[in-house]
Structure formats: C-alpha cells, structure tokens
Motif scaffolding. Structure first.
Motif, PDB file in Angstrom:
ATOM      1  N   THR A 433       0.857  -1.179   0.000  1.00 16.02           N
ATOM      2  CA  THR A 433       0.000   0.000   0.000  1.00 16.02           C
ATOM      3  C   THR A 433       0.892   1.227   0.000  1.00 16.02           C
ATOM      4  O   THR A 433       2.050   1.176   0.442  1.00 16.02           O
ATOM      5  CB  THR A 433      -0.922   0.044   1.229  1.00 16.02           C
ATOM      6  OG1 THR A 433      -0.112   0.015   2.423  1.00 16.02           O
ATOM      7  CG2 THR A 433      -1.876  -1.131   1.234  1.00 16.02           C
ATOM      8  N   TYR A 434       0.361   2.302  -0.511  1.00 19.52           N
ATOM      9  CA  TYR A 434       1.057   3.595  -0.496  1.00 19.52           C
ATOM     10  C   TYR A 434       0.024   4.632  -0.085  1.00 19.52           C
ATOM     11  O   TYR A 434      -0.882   4.945  -0.854  1.00 19.52           O
ATOM     12  CB  TYR A 434       1.636   3.909  -1.876  1.00 19.52           C
ATOM     13  CG  TYR A 434       2.363   5.233  -1.977  1.00 19.52           C
ATOM     14  CD1 TYR A 434       3.749   5.288  -1.924  1.00 19.52           C
ATOM     15  CD2 TYR A 434       1.664   6.424  -2.123  1.00 19.52           C
ATOM     16  CE1 TYR A 434       4.417   6.505  -2.023  1.00 19.52           C
ATOM     17  CE2 TYR A 434       2.320   7.643  -2.215  1.00 19.52           C
ATOM     18  CZ  TYR A 434       3.698   7.679  -2.167  1.00 19.52           C
ATOM     19  OH  TYR A 434       4.361   8.880  -2.253  1.00 19.52           O
ATOM     20  N   GLU A 435       0.135   5.106   1.156  1.00 19.75           N
ATOM     21  CA  GLU A 435      -0.824   6.069   1.676  1.00 19.75           C
ATOM     22  C   GLU A 435      -0.087   7.338   2.090  1.00 19.75           C
ATOM     23  O   GLU A 435       0.955   7.275   2.745  1.00 19.75           O
ATOM     24  CB  GLU A 435      -1.574   5.493   2.882  1.00 19.75           C
ATOM     25  CG  GLU A 435      -2.401   4.260   2.567  1.00 19.75           C
ATOM     26  CD  GLU A 435      -3.116   3.717   3.789  1.00 19.75           C
ATOM     27  OE1 GLU A 435      -3.132   4.435   4.810  1.00 19.75           O
ATOM     28  OE2 GLU A 435      -3.633   2.596   3.720  1.00 19.75           O
ATOM     29  N   ARG A 436      -0.641   8.468   1.711  1.00 25.33           N
ATOM     30  CA  ARG A 436      -0.053   9.742   2.090  1.00 25.33           C
ATOM     31  C   ARG A 436      -0.353  10.014   3.563  1.00 25.33           C
ATOM     32  O   ARG A 436      -1.520  10.007   3.979  1.00 25.33           O
ATOM     33  CB  ARG A 436      -0.594  10.854   1.194  1.00 25.33           C
ATOM     34  CG  ARG A 436      -0.153  10.672  -0.259  1.00 25.33           C
ATOM     35  CD  ARG A 436      -0.873  11.590  -1.214  1.00 25.33           C
ATOM     36  NE  ARG A 436      -0.372  11.376  -2.585  1.00 25.33           N
ATOM     37  CZ  ARG A 436      -0.816  10.426  -3.403  1.00 25.33           C
ATOM     38  NH1 ARG A 436      -1.758   9.608  -2.979  1.00 25.33           N
ATOM     39  NH2 ARG A 436      -0.322  10.277  -4.613  1.00 25.33           N
ATOM     40  N   PRO A 437       0.679  10.245   4.391  1.00 23.56           N
ATOM     41  CA  PRO A 437       0.465  10.352   5.843  1.00 23.56           C
ATOM     42  C   PRO A 437      -0.371  11.573   6.224  1.00 23.56           C
ATOM     43  O   PRO A 437      -0.228  12.647   5.637  1.00 23.56           O
ATOM     44  CB  PRO A 437       1.892  10.460   6.396  1.00 23.56           C
ATOM     45  CG  PRO A 437       2.710  10.990   5.254  1.00 23.56           C
ATOM     46  CD  PRO A 437       2.090  10.423   4.014  1.00 23.56           C
ATOM     47  N   LYS A 438      -1.263  11.388   7.222  1.00 21.72           N
ATOM     48  CA  LYS A 438      -2.108  12.485   7.701  1.00 21.72           C
ATOM     49  C   LYS A 438      -1.460  13.215   8.874  1.00 21.72           C
ATOM     50  O   LYS A 438      -1.723  14.391   9.103  1.00 21.72           O
ATOM     51  CB  LYS A 438      -3.473  11.934   8.106  1.00 21.72           C
ATOM     52  CG  LYS A 438      -4.242  11.327   6.936  1.00 21.72           C
ATOM     53  CD  LYS A 438      -5.578  10.779   7.397  1.00 21.72           C
ATOM     54  CE  LYS A 438      -6.400  10.236   6.230  1.00 21.72           C
ATOM     55  NZ  LYS A 438      -5.719   9.142   5.513  1.00 21.72           N
ATOM     56  N   ILE A 439      -0.641  12.510   9.669  1.00 18.17           N
ATOM     57  CA  ILE A 439       0.137  13.159  10.718  1.00 18.17           C
ATOM     58  C   ILE A 439       1.601  12.766  10.527  1.00 18.17           C
ATOM     59  O   ILE A 439       1.903  11.751   9.896  1.00 18.17           O
ATOM     60  CB  ILE A 439      -0.341  12.776  12.128  1.00 18.17           C
ATOM     61  CG1 ILE A 439      -0.011  11.309  12.422  1.00 18.17           C
ATOM     62  CG2 ILE A 439      -1.819  13.044  12.297  1.00 18.17           C
ATOM     63  CD1 ILE A 439      -0.224  10.946  13.875  1.00 18.17           C
ATOM     64  N   VAL A 440       2.501  13.576  11.050  1.00 15.83           N
ATOM     65  CA  VAL A 440       3.929  13.347  10.864  1.00 15.83           C
ATOM     66  C   VAL A 440       4.586  13.160  12.231  1.00 15.83           C
ATOM     67  O   VAL A 440       4.490  14.042  13.101  1.00 15.83           O
ATOM     68  CB  VAL A 440       4.592  14.516  10.114  1.00 15.83           C
ATOM     69  CG1 VAL A 440       6.094  14.261   9.974  1.00 15.83           C
ATOM     70  CG2 VAL A 440       3.959  14.702   8.749  1.00 15.83           C
ATOM     71  N   ILE A 441       5.241  12.011  12.410  1.00  9.71           N
ATOM     72  CA  ILE A 441       5.994  11.734  13.631  1.00  9.71           C
ATOM     73  C   ILE A 441       7.464  11.625  13.243  1.00  9.71           C
ATOM     74  O   ILE A 441       7.829  10.800  12.399  1.00  9.71           O
ATOM     75  CB  ILE A 441       5.521  10.437  14.307  1.00  9.71           C
ATOM     76  CG1 ILE A 441       4.029  10.500  14.603  1.00  9.71           C
ATOM     77  CG2 ILE A 441       6.312  10.191  15.594  1.00  9.71           C
ATOM     78  CD1 ILE A 441       3.454   9.199  15.119  1.00  9.71           C
ATOM     79  N   VAL A 442       8.294  12.449  13.849  1.00  7.92           N
ATOM     80  CA  VAL A 442       9.712  12.530  13.492  1.00  7.92           C
ATOM     81  C   VAL A 442      10.559  12.007  14.649  1.00  7.92           C
ATOM     82  O   VAL A 442      10.288  12.308  15.819  1.00  7.92           O
ATOM     83  CB  VAL A 442      10.105  13.984  13.157  1.00  7.92           C
ATOM     84  CG1 VAL A 442      11.607  14.086  12.887  1.00  7.92           C
ATOM     85  CG2 VAL A 442       9.321  14.480  11.944  1.00  7.92           C
ATOM     86  N   LEU A 443      11.560  11.219  14.317  1.00  6.64           N
ATOM     87  CA  LEU A 443      12.559  10.788  15.295  1.00  6.64           C
ATOM     88  C   LEU A 443      13.844  11.553  15.029  1.00  6.64           C
ATOM     89  O   LEU A 443      14.411  11.465  13.927  1.00  6.64           O
ATOM     90  CB  LEU A 443      12.820   9.286  15.188  1.00  6.64           C
ATOM     91  CG  LEU A 443      13.965   8.754  16.058  1.00  6.64           C
ATOM     92  CD1 LEU A 443      13.633   8.900  17.538  1.00  6.64           C
ATOM     93  CD2 LEU A 443      14.289   7.303  15.712  1.00  6.64           C
ATOM     94  N   ARG A 444      14.293  12.310  16.011  1.00  6.90           N
ATOM     95  CA  ARG A 444      15.564  13.022  15.914  1.00  6.90           C
ATOM     96  C   ARG A 444      16.545  12.418  16.908  1.00  6.90           C
ATOM     97  O   ARG A 444      16.175  12.134  18.046  1.00  6.90           O
ATOM     98  CB  ARG A 444      15.383  14.513  16.196  1.00  6.90           C
ATOM     99  CG  ARG A 444      14.638  15.249  15.096  1.00  6.90           C
ATOM    100  CD  ARG A 444      14.433  16.701  15.431  1.00  6.90           C
ATOM    101  NE  ARG A 444      13.739  17.387  14.352  1.00  6.90           N
ATOM    102  CZ  ARG A 444      13.152  18.577  14.475  1.00  6.90           C
ATOM    103  NH1 ARG A 444      13.178  19.203  15.653  1.00  6.90           N
ATOM    104  NH2 ARG A 444      12.545  19.132  13.444  1.00  6.90           N
ATOM    105  N   GLY A 445      17.785  12.227  16.468  1.00  6.51           N
ATOM    106  CA  GLY A 445      18.751  11.597  17.346  1.00  6.51           C
ATOM    107  C   GLY A 445      20.152  12.124  17.163  1.00  6.51           C
ATOM    108  O   GLY A 445      20.436  12.907  16.245  1.00  6.51           O
ATOM    109  N   THR A 446      21.029  11.691  18.075  1.00  7.25           N
ATOM    110  CA  THR A 446      22.439  12.068  18.017  1.00  7.25           C
ATOM    111  C   THR A 446      23.296  10.816  18.170  1.00  7.25           C
ATOM    112  O   THR A 446      22.879   9.826  18.783  1.00  7.25           O
ATOM    113  CB  THR A 446      22.801  13.069  19.132  1.00  7.25           C
ATOM    114  OG1 THR A 446      22.480  12.486  20.406  1.00  7.25           O
ATOM    115  CG2 THR A 446      22.033  14.366  18.967  1.00  7.25           C
TER     116      THR A 446
END
Length: 650
Positions: A433-446
């Motif tokens: 499936t290919y669905e355009r995301p409705k919310i965005v969750i970002v992981l930021r790291g170091t």
C-alpha cells in the motif's frame, strides 16, 4: 541474477556430458575432487572441500576464488562476502575479483563499501564504462534508503519456502506463478534448481488485497511439460496470455568446458476460455529456433500487447516490445518499445497500471541491486525517462513484477515480487500500500562517543521495524545528528554503527501517538579494539558436557566474523570459561575444546586461522565466589560459563 534470467526468461538449459579424460588408477586428491564437483555445479559439496583447502598457512588463490564463487551460486551472499574479502587481499589477485567483491557487497546492501571496490577496479583497469551503472546505483541506493517512500510491504500468506511471484489480479481472485512441491503428480523437476517446473496458481483476493486459499490452476492451463507462467489476462478474463517453455528440440546448441548445452526458448500462448475449459493457441510471432517471447501485458484498452523478447533489433539482453491489434483481431508486427525504456541490460515483467503507467523490472539502469522496478509514462515507443521506484519497493536483491490494482488520490495498492532478505522462500509475493500520511511523527537523534561525549559524525544509523526489516538507513551528519519519519502505532529499533566502535541501539515506539510529534534518542558508542581489552560474547551457550557449536551460538559468532572481516588487522584471543562443577583438569580440557571449536567455526566462515588464538581457562577465572564446593544458584554458575574475546593486535 544470472540464474533468474536463465530460469525465467532465456529458457531451460539442458546439459549433456561429453567425454572426460580418465584419472588413471590414482585416487584423486582433495583439490581434484573439489574441482570435479565444481565443474559438475555441485557447489555445496565443492565448498566443503575448498574450505578444507583454504585452512592452511598459504592457501592457493584459485581455491579461495572458487570457494567464494560457490557461495555466490548457492546465494549465501554473506559467506561469499567473507571469502571475497580474503581473495582481494591476496597477492596476485586479479582486478576481476574487485568487481566480484563489489557486486557481492552491493547484493548485501553495503553500497558505500561496494562503490570503493568498483572504483578501485575502474582505476586499475581503466574500464569505467563496465562499472558506471553499478557505481551510479550505489550512490542512488544510499539516497533512496535515507529517504524511503511511503510504500508499506507485507509478505503474503500464499508464500512458501519455494518460489512464488508475478501476481495478476482478476476480480476477487489473482493468478500467480509458483513452484509446486516435489510431491505433485505429473510435474517434472528442473535440474538447475532441483525444484519442480513452474506452474500457474490462483488465490482468493480479500477486500484489503491480502491473498488466501492458493490452489493450482485447472489442468488445461497447466498442461505443458516445462515452465508455465507468468500469466496476464484480458479485461473480460476470457483470454489469458501465458509464458511457456518450448518442449521440443529446436533450441540453440552450444559447447563449453566439455559439455553440450541445449537451450529451450520461451514462447507466448493465448488461452481462450470455452465453457469450463481453455483452448491454447501459440502467439503468431513466436520463433523458438531464434529467440524467446514472454511476459505479456495489455494496454488499458486492450489494443496494444507489450511483451519481452531477445529477438534481433533490440537494445541488448531482453527488451520490451509491442504489437498493435489489427482490424481482424490479430497482432501486428513486433516493434521495439525504444531506447528510452530499454537498456543494454535486461528488461522484464512489464505491467500497465490503471492510470496507464508502465511498470517493469530492469538491471540495465542505476539500481539498488539485481532487478529493480521502474516506471514510465507514454505508450508504444514514446516514453518518459524511467524512474526508479526507490526503497522499499526495491532492495539489494531482485525486485520485479510490480503491479497496481488501485491508483487514486489516497494512494496506491498492488503487488510486487522479490527475493529480498527476510522472505519465506527464494521469490515471494508482497502486497503493498502507499498512503499519504495524515500526521507526521519525526525521530531526531544524536550519535556520540560514550567515553568522551563528543559527537560522532558519519555514523551509520539503521532504523528497523518490529520484524527487524530495514525501514531506512543513513549516515549521521557532520554534527552527529540524524532524523527519520515514523509511522503511527509502530515499534522500532534504531542502531548506530561506526568502525572502531561498539554499536549502540535504542527502542522507539509511536503506539498511542495521535498527533504530529517529535521523538528524541541518543546513541552512545563505546570505543573498541584497544590492545589488551576483553569483552564477552553474550548468549554463547553449549550443551552440557559438549563443545559443538549450536545454531544459536553460530548466530552470535557470525557477528564476530563480520567484525574480523571488516577489520583485517585485528587479531584476537578467543577464550572459553567454565563453572567450578566437575574436576579442574576436566574443565580445563572442556574449555579448550570449546574455544577451539569456536575458532574452527570462524575459520570455516572465512577468517584466517593465524589471526586467532584459542584458549581454554577452565574454572581459573571465575567472575564470582562460586568456586569448588561453594553452593550457588544456576544463574550464578551460568555467569561463569562464558566466551570472551581479547584484542591481541590492531
């Protein structure tokens, strides 16, 4: 890759042995027996003997080259990488080995390392043209894995340990191609793979596109003796376009290495439904004496038939061709679909999506490895430049037979086939499936040095999902930072790796997050390989009173193999320790056997024996107070039964 093209398109190769010179009355030696097995394509048996030949102070280059080749043919790419790493470091190793090493690194998804070997080959030989596409593919793959598309893949329930591929949806059912098991009556065996000839299957398609209840298609579709499939259907479902291997004796004949080869070409058949049965008719443009024809696809209006062939007049290898339907319903003269979508390599498995987009597989354009899936818009011989569909549609292995059965504003749905790592068999069917995301969750790291706290740039960071499949992969920036986009209601592992450091990982979850959010994680990598430093190999277990390497221990030792392979100057002592139960002398001898068994295993995986020392310490280095006669729990005794690695030189 070569085997797939041979099996799935160029046809069946039959081998007839010609006269062999006699060995006289002498018993052949180890090398002679290994070479004979190699010539007979018995790669698994040959590898056992070549491994024994490789375990010497000065192994012969030819033995190691053939051993590495055996593992390539067996599709054990991890072992092939181990041995090619040794091959390229040997004196008098040819530039061709750099090319092979680069190829296996690419198959294993090590694009940065593969590019180094391919560029070294180009620099030494001057033949940049030979590796230009592969190098461009390495560069592109790094970008694609760092920025994956929104495709979500699932391994379908119809898959088995054998091959399944090339789905064609038809209403609430699908057709696909598969290898029957060895017990199916009336289906012969293909000697190259040792598996049954391909047949057409059907399966039920649920409302969510998942596939269930696979059954072999009716006999009138599967009534040819050799490979049958893949299949495409007209929109009314009453005409099938089926690829079959020609069963006669008009194939081309060639001789090589005292053997005679006859190749049976592929041909296309049209099956027309008559009641509950099917009537087969050969495609008008088959010519089994000269070329193969197969892998059909119809345009949306049914008036253009696209197919794959190696007939004269193409761009190279196999190309996509097309015929137009004539007024009388026949198919006109084949025309090449042009140099825009065809390459000097091989184009295979075309499909036309609901929006008229052409999807097909190719190994002739920059890609991630093996066959990659591309798309283009147009028709006949006029097309836009092909676009690689990126990761995760494509992988380091073969990805092909991409087909959509839904394309709309919300996204896409369909199927593809792949032999990527983590599947159930050689080729598997994946729904997507290919669905355009409705919310965005970002992981930021170091990424940072655990001892000093300094940021570590260019650390390879891999994001895994809950099944340990790679979601994305990228290097941290010059400031030691990285960022990934996550899905909702999912769990992840993020792993940081850098040369001369122990890896570090962390768990991340988006379960319960309902709005756009940013998560943070810090990866702390500890320096390793200081001379004299000792670290434990955790979870290395032996059966009671035994020293053989169990499968679970082998998996841990394989990580040590990779460490030694990737750090060729590293030398180690591999030590084994027991608890205090049993006599001191017996425990000393048992621990020595265990340490030696571990070293022997590493040698069998491609590590030179002179880089390792096996040492058993028995119960002389307990980590707690559980000495002779001291009552202790099972867990306390287990802490003393351990395997350790000490760095001797680096």
């Amino acid at each position: 890759m070569k085997e797939k093209l041979t099996t799935l398109f160029f046809g069946i190769i039959g081998i007839a042995l010609l006269a062999h010179p006699a060995f006289g009355q002498e018993q052949p030696g180890l090398r002679e027996r290994a070479d004979e097995l190699f010539r007979k394509y018995e790669y698994a048996n040959a590898a056992i003997l070549y491994t024994k030949l490789a375990d010497s102070k000065r192994p012969k280059l030819a033995d190691l080259e053939r051993l590495a080749h055996c593992y390539m043919q067996m599709k054990d790419y991890e072992s092939a990488e181990n041995w090619y790493a040794r091959v390229v470091g040997m004196e008098d190793s040819s530039e061709e080995n750099l090319l092979r090493y680069g190829e296996v690194l690419k198959v294993n998804g090590k694009y940065v390392e593969a590019k180094v070997q391919l560029e070294t080959y180009a620099a030494r030989t001057g033949d940049t043209a030979r590796v230009a596409v592969a190098i461009a593919g390495c560069d592109s793959a790094v970008v694609w894995m760092a920025n994956p598309t929104a495709h979500k893949l699932r391994n379908e329930a119809v898959n088995t340990s054998l091959a399944e591929f090339s789905v064609f949806p038809m209403g609430d059912k699908v057709y696909y191609t598969g290898e029957p098991d060895s017990h199916m009556q009336g289906v012969g065996t293909y000697g190259w793979t040792g598996n049954s000839f391909l047949r057409i299957y059907t399966a039920d398609r649920a409302g969510d596109n998942t596939l269930h209840n696979p059954v072999i298609a009716v006999n009138s579709i599967n009534n040819a003796p050799y490979h049958i499939g893949p299949v495409a259907a007209a929109h009314d479902g009453k005409t099938l376009y089926v690829t079959r291997t020609y069963p006669g004796k008009e194939g081309s004949v060639s001789r090589e290495d005292r053997r005679k080869y006859m190749t049976n070409k592929l041909e296309l058949y049209l099956y027309t439904q008559t009641g509950d049965d099917w009537e087969a008719m050969p495609f008008a443009h088959n010519d089994v004496a000269a070329y193969s024809v197969g892998h059909a696809a119809l345009s949306g209006d049914g008036n253009i038939l696209y197919f794959v062939s190696d007939m004269p007049g193409g761009q190279g290898g196999t190309d996509i061709w097309y015929c137009e339907k004539q007024a009388d319903g026949s198919w006109g003269t084949p025309i090449n679909a042009g140099a825009t979508i065809n390459s000097a390599g091989n184009e295979l498995f075309p499909n036309i999506g609901p929006n008229g987009i052409l999807y097909y597989a190719s190994d002739g354009f920059p890609g991630m490895g093996g066959l990659d899936v591309f798309q283009a818009t147009g028709s006949k011989a006029t097309w836009t430049s092909p676009a690689n569909l990126g990761y995760p549609v494509n992988s380091a292995r073969d990805d092909f037979a991409y087909i959509t059965n839904y394309e709309g504003e919300e996204g896409l749905a369909g199927y593809l086939s792949s032999n990527r790592k983590g599947g159930k068999g050689s080729d598997d069917i994946y729904g997507f499936t290919y669905e355009r995301p409705k919310i965005v969750i970002v992981l930021r790291g170091t990424t940072a040095d655990k001892n000093t706290g300094d940021r570590l740039p260019e650390t390879m960071v891999t994001l895994y999902d809950g099944t340990r499949s790679i979601v994305a992969k990228k290097s941290s920036t010059e400031n030691g930072t990285f960022e990934f986009v996550l899905d909702r209601n999912s769990t992840y592992t993020v792993l940081g790796q850098k040369e001369k450091y122990h890896a570090d990982s962390a768990k991340v979850s988006t379960v319960g997050i309902t709005t756009s959010d940013t998560l943070e994680v810090a990866l702390l990598l500890e320096p390793v390989f200081e001379v004299g430093k000792t670290f434990e190999l955790e979870n290395i277990y032996y059966d009671f009173d035994k020293h053989n390497i169990r499968p679970d221990a082998a998996a841990i030792l394989d990580e040590l193999v990779r460490t030694l392979r990737d750090n060729p100057t590293l030398k180690i002592e591999l030590s084994s320790h027991t608890d205090s139960r049993g006599s001191d002398a017996y425990n000393m001898a048992l621990s020595q056997r265990r340490a030696q068994a571990a070293v022997d295993y590493l040698v069998s995986r491609g590590i030179a024996r002179d880089r390792m020392v096996a040492k058993g310490y028995g119960e002389t280095r307990l980590v707690n107070e559980c000495g002779n006669g001291v009552p202790c729990s099972r867990e306390q005794h287990q802490a003393n039964r351990r395997t350790e690695v000490t760095v001797l030189a680096y």
